[in-house]
Write a protein that holds these residues in place. Structure first.
Motif, mmCIF file in Angstrom:
data_model
loop_
_atom_site.group_PDB
_atom_site.id
_atom_site.type_symbol
_atom_site.label_atom_id
_atom_site.label_comp_id
_atom_site.label_asym_id
_atom_site.label_seq_id
_atom_site.Cartn_x
_atom_site.Cartn_y
_atom_site.Cartn_z
ATOM 1 N N TYR A 198 0.829 -1.208 0.000
ATOM 2 C CA TYR A 198 0.000 0.000 0.000
ATOM 3 C C TYR A 198 0.859 1.252 0.000
ATOM 4 N N GLY A 199 2.058 1.169 0.566
ATOM 5 C CA GLY A 199 2.863 2.358 0.836
ATOM 6 C C GLY A 199 2.811 2.661 2.316
ATOM 7 N N LEU A 200 3.679 3.537 2.768
ATOM 8 C CA LEU A 200 3.820 3.788 4.204
ATOM 9 C C LEU A 200 2.937 4.919 4.717
ATOM 10 N N ALA A 201 2.216 5.584 3.815
ATOM 11 C CA ALA A 201 1.347 6.675 4.264
ATOM 12 C C ALA A 201 0.030 6.114 4.787
ATOM 13 N N LEU A 202 0.141 5.229 5.765
ATOM 14 C CA LEU A 202 -1.027 4.588 6.368
ATOM 15 C C LEU A 202 -1.586 5.461 7.492
ATOM 16 N N THR A 203 -2.892 5.404 7.689
ATOM 17 C CA THR A 203 -3.482 6.010 8.876
ATOM 18 C C THR A 203 -2.793 5.396 10.089
ATOM 19 N N ASP B 119 9.250 6.044 1.692
ATOM 20 C CA ASP B 119 10.065 6.958 2.501
ATOM 21 C C ASP B 119 9.694 6.759 3.978
ATOM 22 N N PRO B 120 10.667 6.418 4.819
ATOM 23 C CA PRO B 120 10.320 6.115 6.215
ATOM 24 C C PRO B 120 9.710 7.289 6.982
ATOM 25 N N THR B 121 9.925 8.526 6.524
ATOM 26 C CA THR B 121 9.290 9.633 7.248
ATOM 27 C C THR B 121 7.768 9.551 7.183
ATOM 28 N N LEU B 122 7.244 8.824 6.180
ATOM 29 C CA LEU B 122 5.791 8.643 6.106
ATOM 30 C C LEU B 122 5.264 7.849 7.294
ATOM 31 N N GLN C 266 17.011 9.800 6.485
ATOM 32 C CA GLN C 266 15.732 10.002 7.158
ATOM 33 C C GLN C 266 15.508 8.915 8.214
ATOM 34 N N ALA C 267 15.835 7.683 7.885
ATOM 35 C CA ALA C 267 15.708 6.593 8.860
ATOM 36 C C ALA C 267 16.612 6.858 10.064
ATOM 37 N N GLY C 268 17.811 7.336 9.798
ATOM 38 C CA GLY C 268 18.729 7.670 10.887
ATOM 39 C C GLY C 268 18.155 8.760 11.774
ATOM 40 N N TYR C 269 17.499 9.734 11.172
ATOM 41 C CA TYR C 269 16.862 10.782 11.964
ATOM 42 C C TYR C 269 15.795 10.195 12.879
ATOM 43 N N LEU C 270 14.943 9.345 12.316
ATOM 44 C CA LEU C 270 13.867 8.760 13.131
ATOM 45 C C LEU C 270 14.462 7.951 14.284
ATOM 46 N N ARG D 1 7.373 16.901 11.734
ATOM 47 C CA ARG D 1 7.393 15.775 10.805
ATOM 48 C C ARG D 1 8.415 16.122 9.751
ATOM 49 N N LEU D 2 9.466 15.323 9.650
ATOM 50 C CA LEU D 2 10.603 15.688 8.816
ATOM 51 C C LEU D 2 10.195 16.007 7.381
ATOM 52 N N ASP D 3 9.324 15.172 6.816
ATOM 53 C CA ASP D 3 8.967 15.401 5.409
ATOM 54 C C ASP D 3 8.198 16.711 5.219
ATOM 55 N N GLN D 4 7.593 17.207 6.280
ATOM 56 C CA GLN D 4 6.888 18.492 6.175
ATOM 57 C C GLN D 4 7.828 19.680 6.373
#
Lengths: 371, 371, 371
Positions: free
Chosen positions: A171-176, A239-242, A268-272, C234-237
């Protein structure tokens, strides 16, 4: 020149089985790429960083010179037989422990076979989507599916060391971010099962979220595919930020999230991993696929990610050669980086040795509660 | 130290004409940047990686020392005259073949003039949006526009080696992937022509998609602008991953897609080239604009992209100096990277020489079907 | 080997006060990270690039050997007392001028105290959101809030050298670019004040845009947080390309925009600085948090950004140690990069010295109109 920091036996926290049969040029080459299609006219997947890395590291383990032609290498491999070649290759990896995602199809080695080849150990990581599809195959109704799934996840959690989700593909990572309500899950299951042929894949975002939250409830670490992979995914949707809102929603529940791969979003993953205590970053797959560039890609992950949050893996699949290149590229890249930083005075030698052991094995032992 | 791999005469698969007139400081400087406006108070576009690269590589070709002041360089250039300076500069590039996008306005050299300057050859790449705007200028009705456009693309395809789209500038790359239906195209053409003054630009996403699919139908390679460029575009709307669904829709039709530039999303472009057999990645423009950093930017493209899928270009426009820096930065960066990898043992010397020739010329010859 | 280019006293164009009290291990460690939570079980924020950089650069300034254990360092720091330790550390930074964002809470040093410690100077940068929240605390009605805010911004502009926005934290950067109409602002203010407890944060996008445009109207440089930061965003924002339409809308008004941090989107920030004359790029925070990797991160910013558009800062907050690592990492990274480029022949030594001074101080002096 400073001594490279020593590495303990590696814990490969994310990998897969290898094929048991002998392979020729045509059946070997497709494992070097994430593509599903034959290489473009006039090109070959051997002409990639992965292909060159295989030719660098593997021939010597089978008694040949590095960079020998692929045909010669494969002839030698067939001469030895797949079983013996696999054993020789796996013994050259330095891996002592395999955490194996068993959710891929095909006649692949079992975790125990990998362990036996190196005289090490192996544990299982259960792929949620595969589990759900297996449960769907044997559940007559949506209600039965939901109940059987809960049971299957619970049972899996007794033996496995973690779960894995490929929601990025489906689906992608932009899940609710929140868990779906039971009524929603029931409706989604009903629709899916009604439309589904046997073996049909799970794509519904409500069901994918239900899988994630069911896994989170077990308290075992949850691996999430992020970043590149095969063309079934849309890279920008991986993109993991999603995942940020999902990560927040899981915070404080005691379950760790391990962001796999990440590339080209590994910073981005490192940031998270740096701002959320329950988030970890993996270096697998990216190193295998970037070859001579592995040190840089690893270095980028080591910018923001705390060193206690970074985990080695190979993500090897199909070929024991991918275990070799994943492990060798990692070891060489890590040692080169850390030696350089020690020589510049940026790091202390003692810290470098400690961090090398953490990323190679200790972090994974702690996160997955290994002995 | 290993010998750098030798390079054949370069095929510059994406470039533009250069201005014929003499240039002073004020008329030279704007070509060093993608900006449309004068440099900010207290700054100059000579103080950029591109400016420094021009000052490094070009003065010696005109008989001056490297890094001499811009005013001195331009005085020497005027002394020689634009024609002679252009000839000397182009001969210092190592380029043998130019594939020229002729869709830019202004008094620019023709492809044949570039070829003549180096004793090489040149072919044309047709910019779709310019072609459509020219057709619109001479079409009285929407129906005539659609018919004339089909004819114009068909005719162009007889002589040109490829097409180019700047949909990234006009709408962004998040286009609906499928070809628009004829009725949609007719309506969109009607609206555009009704509102259009002579010379007006094409921005309508239906018409942009129609252009793409009309070009795809010819079977010639289609170049797509992705990544950075001038401020007419929104950078995030030029991320090549936004093309994923279009790339899928084109798959299997026999038409190759060449993702231009890509920076700072060039790793994403490399990924797309790795998983889709009909997708290629370009290294032009990014190297010219990153100068001393060109080797790193090139290396990032060479992480995932198969080596048979990477193409050299300069994207030079206006100044012959941009041909020089594009070609020299490329050659130096490629040779430095490959020599380093050979010295480390990561690559075999023979493979390095082969890959250098592929990226410098052979891949473009194959993709554009050059002799 | 070439001499490193000399640096003038640094202008730190974006920084914060430091805590006045003595700190122990438990109170020191949280300042090393952007996380809000304690480090994960089995990990510590000392095991990060920032932690290692602190241990490299700071102990020698307090008379200890580099990389000594954190506990030893903090014992020495307490022995000296926070006041004396701060003085010794700040004097080791090479910073001569501090532009201090005073909008953070806590018992932090005033700008003048930082200046006094180094015998330099300091000026204030006013954080818009903090100002608006202070005004809201003392305004009875929406109309009063709007009027008082206008007055407060006008007054602040008399003494401050610039404004700062953290809209990235409060809403994200995908804001409608145009200034909101007065009636919209009034309605939004009414709703916010009605719902607000004393001290409540401003999140409404209409009010955030109103703040931005009120600041733009003063003509002072406006700093915008972009890229990574604490987990409130949120990083992507926070990708600076989301500001493109706002940047266009501000163009030609005479107000400069300074994109702070940017990482991991710092190449995007460099692009914006390259095509928009009124846009500048900062290198602060990213270097502090990437430590041994600072040279690479700085180099990436120096790809597209014109050298007259790049500004040094530390973004230090809380710990004088963060001033040390921000300044030392910057100086070392810049000198290493520039020396390397001179040795390769890519840059002239004279240009390197000039660019070093520009980024270290001159650009900030010009943009913020410092003496």
């Amino acid at each position: 020149m400073a001594e490279p920091p020593p590495l303990p036996p590696l814990v490969d926290h994310h990998c897969h089985g290898v094929v048991r049969r002998d392979l020729g040029l045509g059946s070997f080459e497709p494992y070097l790429t994430e593509a599903h299609a034959p290489a473009a006219r006039g090109t070959t997947y051997f002409d990639t960083q992965t292909g060159f890395a295989v030719r660098r590291w593997c021939p010597p383990l089978l008694g040949l010179e590095p960079h020998c032609p692929p045909a010669r290498y494969l002839a030698r491999r067939r001469e030895l037989g797949a079983y013996e070649a696999t054993r020789l290759l796996l013994r050259g990896t330095g891996i002592g422990t395999f955490l194996v995602d068993t959710g891929l199809p095909g006649d692949l080695t079992e975790p125990a076979e990998l362990a036996a080849a190196v005289g090490g150990s192996a544990r299982e990581v259960v792929r949620l989507e595969t589990l759900a599809e297996q449960v769907a195959d044997t559940s007559g109704t949506a209600a039965a599916f939901v109940a059987n799934l809960a049971e299957a996840v619970h049972t899996a959690a007794q033996a496995a060391v973690g779960f894995k989700s490929i929601a990025a593909y489906r689906y992608g990572l932009a899940l609710t971010p929140e868990p779906p309500r039971p009524a929603e899950v029931g409706r989604a299951a009903e629709e899916w099962l009604a439309a589904r042929a046997a073996g049909g894949r799970i794509h519904d975002p409500v069901l994918l979220r239900h899988l994630l939250w069911t896994a989170v409830a077990t308290g075992l670490p949850l691996q999430l595919h992020t970043g590149f992979g095969d063309p079934d995914l849309r890279l920008d949707q991986a993109d993991p930020t999603l995942l940020t809102d999902f990560i927040r929603a899981v915070g404080g529940l005691g379950t760790d999230l391990v962001l796999l791969h990440g590339y080209p979003y590994h910073r981005q993953a490192g940031y998270l991993a740096s701002v959320f205590p329950h988030v970890y970053a993996d270096v697998g797959l990216a190193l295998t696929h970037t070859g001579a560039r592995a040190a840089t890609v690893l270095a980028e992950t080591l910018e923001l990610a705390p060193f206690g949050k970074v985990l080695f893996s190979t993500d090897a699949y199909g070929l024991p050669e991918l275990y070799v290149v994943g492990a060798r590229l990692f070891a060489e890249a890590l040692q080169r980086l850390l030696t350089g930083w020690v020589e510049e005075g940026a790091w202390a030698a003692q810290d470098a040795a400690r961090v090398a052991a953490m990323i190679a094995a200790d972090n994974a032992r702690r996160v997955y509660r290994l002995p």
